[in-house]
Design a protein around this motif. Structure first.
Motif, PDB file in Angstrom:
ATOM      1  N   TRP A   1       9.604  12.778 -25.490  1.00 16.77           N
ATOM      2  CA  TRP A   1      10.014  12.112 -26.718  1.00 16.77           C
ATOM      3  C   TRP A   1      11.210  12.856 -27.322  1.00 16.77           C
ATOM      4  O   TRP A   1      11.307  14.067 -27.242  1.00 16.77           O
ATOM      5  CB  TRP A   1       8.873  12.091 -27.732  1.00 16.77           C
ATOM      6  CG  TRP A   1       7.726  11.221 -27.342  1.00 16.77           C
ATOM      7  CD1 TRP A   1       6.731  11.535 -26.468  1.00 16.77           C
ATOM      8  CD2 TRP A   1       7.449   9.899 -27.797  1.00 16.77           C
ATOM      9  NE1 TRP A   1       5.851  10.491 -26.364  1.00 16.77           N
ATOM     10  CE2 TRP A   1       6.263   9.476 -27.165  1.00 16.77           C
ATOM     11  CE3 TRP A   1       8.079   9.037 -28.683  1.00 16.77           C
ATOM     12  CZ2 TRP A   1       5.697   8.221 -27.399  1.00 16.77           C
ATOM     13  CZ3 TRP A   1       7.516   7.793 -28.924  1.00 16.77           C
ATOM     14  CH2 TRP A   1       6.353   7.396 -28.280  1.00 16.77           C
ATOM     15  N   ASN A   2      12.121  12.115 -27.921  1.00 13.17           N
ATOM     16  CA  ASN A   2      13.270  12.679 -28.634  1.00 13.17           C
ATOM     17  C   ASN A   2      13.037  12.460 -30.114  1.00 13.17           C
ATOM     18  O   ASN A   2      12.425  11.470 -30.507  1.00 13.17           O
ATOM     19  CB  ASN A   2      14.565  11.970 -28.227  1.00 13.17           C
ATOM     20  CG  ASN A   2      14.822  12.100 -26.753  1.00 13.17           C
ATOM     21  OD1 ASN A   2      14.864  13.189 -26.229  1.00 13.17           O
ATOM     22  ND2 ASN A   2      14.966  10.980 -26.078  1.00 13.17           N
ATOM     23  N   GLY A   3      13.559  13.350 -30.937  1.00 16.62           N
ATOM     24  CA  GLY A   3      13.331  13.127 -32.347  1.00 16.62           C
ATOM     25  C   GLY A   3      14.062  14.054 -33.274  1.00 16.62           C
ATOM     26  O   GLY A   3      14.874  14.870 -32.865  1.00 16.62           O
ATOM     27  N   ARG A   4      13.726  13.861 -34.541  1.00 12.90           N
ATOM     28  CA  ARG A   4      14.289  14.652 -35.623  1.00 12.90           C
ATOM     29  C   ARG A   4      13.184  15.097 -36.545  1.00 12.90           C
ATOM     30  O   ARG A   4      12.293  14.325 -36.874  1.00 12.90           O
ATOM     31  CB  ARG A   4      15.253  13.800 -36.451  1.00 12.90           C
ATOM     32  CG  ARG A   4      16.638  13.850 -35.966  1.00 12.90           C
ATOM     33  CD  ARG A   4      17.541  13.132 -36.951  1.00 12.90           C
ATOM     34  NE  ARG A   4      18.456  12.341 -36.150  1.00 12.90           N
ATOM     35  CZ  ARG A   4      18.457  11.033 -36.053  1.00 12.90           C
ATOM     36  NH1 ARG A   4      17.626  10.323 -36.748  1.00 12.90           N
ATOM     37  NH2 ARG A   4      19.302  10.419 -35.282  1.00 12.90           N
ATOM     38  N   LYS A   5      13.268  16.325 -36.960  1.00 18.01           N
ATOM     39  CA  LYS A   5      12.339  16.867 -37.947  1.00 18.01           C
ATOM     40  C   LYS A   5      13.102  16.967 -39.259  1.00 18.01           C
ATOM     41  O   LYS A   5      14.199  17.509 -39.317  1.00 18.01           O
ATOM     42  CB  LYS A   5      11.855  18.240 -37.503  1.00 18.01           C
ATOM     43  CG  LYS A   5      10.937  18.902 -38.475  1.00 18.01           C
ATOM     44  CD  LYS A   5      10.574  20.294 -37.988  1.00 18.01           C
ATOM     45  CE  LYS A   5       9.856  21.033 -39.079  1.00 18.01           C
ATOM     46  NZ  LYS A   5       9.740  22.442 -38.819  1.00 18.01           N
TER      47      LYS A   5
ATOM     48  N   ARG B   1       4.356  17.938 -32.571  1.00 13.02           N
ATOM     49  CA  ARG B   1       5.801  17.771 -32.350  1.00 13.02           C
ATOM     50  C   ARG B   1       6.212  18.403 -31.021  1.00 13.02           C
ATOM     51  O   ARG B   1       6.924  17.785 -30.218  1.00 13.02           O
ATOM     52  CB  ARG B   1       6.590  18.398 -33.503  1.00 13.02           C
ATOM     53  CG  ARG B   1       8.088  18.212 -33.387  1.00 13.02           C
ATOM     54  CD  ARG B   1       8.806  18.752 -34.604  1.00 13.02           C
ATOM     55  NE  ARG B   1       8.556  20.149 -34.857  1.00 13.02           N
ATOM     56  CZ  ARG B   1       9.218  21.149 -34.275  1.00 13.02           C
ATOM     57  NH1 ARG B   1      10.158  20.902 -33.395  1.00 13.02           N
ATOM     58  NH2 ARG B   1       8.940  22.398 -34.570  1.00 13.02           N
TER      59      ARG B   1
ATOM     60  N   LEU C   1       4.980  16.276 -28.154  1.00 11.59           N
ATOM     61  CA  LEU C   1       5.801  15.079 -27.984  1.00 11.59           C
ATOM     62  C   LEU C   1       7.074  15.401 -27.204  1.00 11.59           C
ATOM     63  O   LEU C   1       7.432  14.694 -26.261  1.00 11.59           O
ATOM     64  CB  LEU C   1       6.157  14.471 -29.342  1.00 11.59           C
ATOM     65  CG  LEU C   1       5.031  13.780 -30.093  1.00 11.59           C
ATOM     66  CD1 LEU C   1       5.447  13.497 -31.529  1.00 11.59           C
ATOM     67  CD2 LEU C   1       4.603  12.506 -29.391  1.00 11.59           C
ATOM     68  N   VAL C   2       7.758  16.470 -27.578  1.00 14.68           N
ATOM     69  CA  VAL C   2       8.989  16.869 -26.884  1.00 14.68           C
ATOM     70  C   VAL C   2       8.687  17.201 -25.428  1.00 14.68           C
ATOM     71  O   VAL C   2       9.426  16.788 -24.524  1.00 14.68           O
ATOM     72  CB  VAL C   2       9.650  18.067 -27.611  1.00 14.68           C
ATOM     73  CG1 VAL C   2      10.790  18.646 -26.788  1.00 14.68           C
ATOM     74  CG2 VAL C   2      10.141  17.643 -28.989  1.00 14.68           C
TER      75      VAL C   2
ATOM     76  N   VAL D   1      10.312  10.276 -34.068  1.00 15.86           N
ATOM     77  CA  VAL D   1      10.536  10.469 -32.632  1.00 15.86           C
ATOM     78  C   VAL D   1      10.585   9.113 -31.939  1.00 15.86           C
ATOM     79  O   VAL D   1      10.021   8.133 -32.416  1.00 15.86           O
ATOM     80  CB  VAL D   1       9.462  11.374 -31.977  1.00 15.86           C
ATOM     81  CG1 VAL D   1       9.518  12.773 -32.519  1.00 15.86           C
ATOM     82  CG2 VAL D   1       8.085  10.801 -32.138  1.00 15.86           C
ATOM     83  N   TRP D   2      11.275   9.070 -30.812  1.00 15.40           N
ATOM     84  CA  TRP D   2      11.412   7.832 -30.058  1.00 15.40           C
ATOM     85  C   TRP D   2      11.440   8.140 -28.572  1.00 15.40           C
ATOM     86  O   TRP D   2      11.713   9.259 -28.163  1.00 15.40           O
ATOM     87  CB  TRP D   2      12.670   7.083 -30.477  1.00 15.40           C
ATOM     88  CG  TRP D   2      13.903   7.899 -30.305  1.00 15.40           C
ATOM     89  CD1 TRP D   2      14.700   7.966 -29.199  1.00 15.40           C
ATOM     90  CD2 TRP D   2      14.496   8.786 -31.252  1.00 15.40           C
ATOM     91  NE1 TRP D   2      15.735   8.846 -29.402  1.00 15.40           N
ATOM     92  CE2 TRP D   2      15.637   9.359 -30.652  1.00 15.40           C
ATOM     93  CE3 TRP D   2      14.167   9.157 -32.559  1.00 15.40           C
ATOM     94  CZ2 TRP D   2      16.441  10.270 -31.316  1.00 15.40           C
ATOM     95  CZ3 TRP D   2      14.981  10.067 -33.204  1.00 15.40           C
ATOM     96  CH2 TRP D   2      16.097  10.605 -32.591  1.00 15.40           C
ATOM     97  N   LYS D   3      11.127   7.126 -27.794  1.00 12.30           N
ATOM     98  CA  LYS D   3      11.121   7.228 -26.347  1.00 12.30           C
ATOM     99  C   LYS D   3      11.395   5.824 -25.811  1.00 12.30           C
ATOM    100  O   LYS D   3      10.928   4.840 -26.388  1.00 12.30           O
ATOM    101  CB  LYS D   3       9.754   7.737 -25.871  1.00 12.30           C
ATOM    102  CG  LYS D   3       9.650   8.042 -24.401  1.00 12.30           C
ATOM    103  CD  LYS D   3       8.266   8.632 -24.112  1.00 12.30           C
ATOM    104  CE  LYS D   3       8.139   9.041 -22.679  1.00 12.30           C
ATOM    105  NZ  LYS D   3       6.808   9.642 -22.398  1.00 12.30           N
TER     106      LYS D   3
ATOM    107  N   GLN E   1       9.040   3.397 -32.144  1.00 17.78           N
ATOM    108  CA  GLN E   1       9.364   4.641 -32.836  1.00 17.78           C
ATOM    109  C   GLN E   1       8.157   5.159 -33.613  1.00 17.78           C
ATOM    110  O   GLN E   1       7.458   4.408 -34.278  1.00 17.78           O
ATOM    111  CB  GLN E   1      10.532   4.391 -33.787  1.00 17.78           C
ATOM    112  CG  GLN E   1      10.963   5.600 -34.567  1.00 17.78           C
ATOM    113  CD  GLN E   1      12.233   5.346 -35.323  1.00 17.78           C
ATOM    114  OE1 GLN E   1      13.267   5.141 -34.718  1.00 17.78           O
ATOM    115  NE2 GLN E   1      12.151   5.330 -36.644  1.00 17.78           N
TER     116      GLN E   1
END
Length: 78
Positions: A24-28, A16, A19-20, A36-38, A43
């Protein structure tokens, strides 16, 4: 039907953070659920430690970096 690949729980926090770090943007959502998405990428979802199909090649890149750099790679992400 092919069984979904799972990610070890011990590597999920490092993956995670990696990725950040790589845009990448996302939610845990809990310890074993991540979305996560970019831009211009599909996704990535990890649900109950099971990775969806778009996640597999990205996870492979992460593992290759880990194998190349060893423990130092994970320490830099901590």
């Amino acid at each position: 039907m092919r069984k979904k690949q799972t990610i070890p729980l011990s590597l999920l926090p490092y993956f995670r953070k990696w990725l950040v770090k790589n845009g990448w943007n996302g939610r845990k959502h809990g310890n074993d659920y991540l979305i996560v998405w970019k831009a211009k990428h599909k996704q990535i979802e990890i649900v109950n430690l099971k990775m969806n199909k778009p996640c597999l090649p990205v996870f492979k890149i992460f593992l290759n970096e880990y194998l190349d750099c060893g423990k130092r790679f994970l320490e830099e992400l901590a």
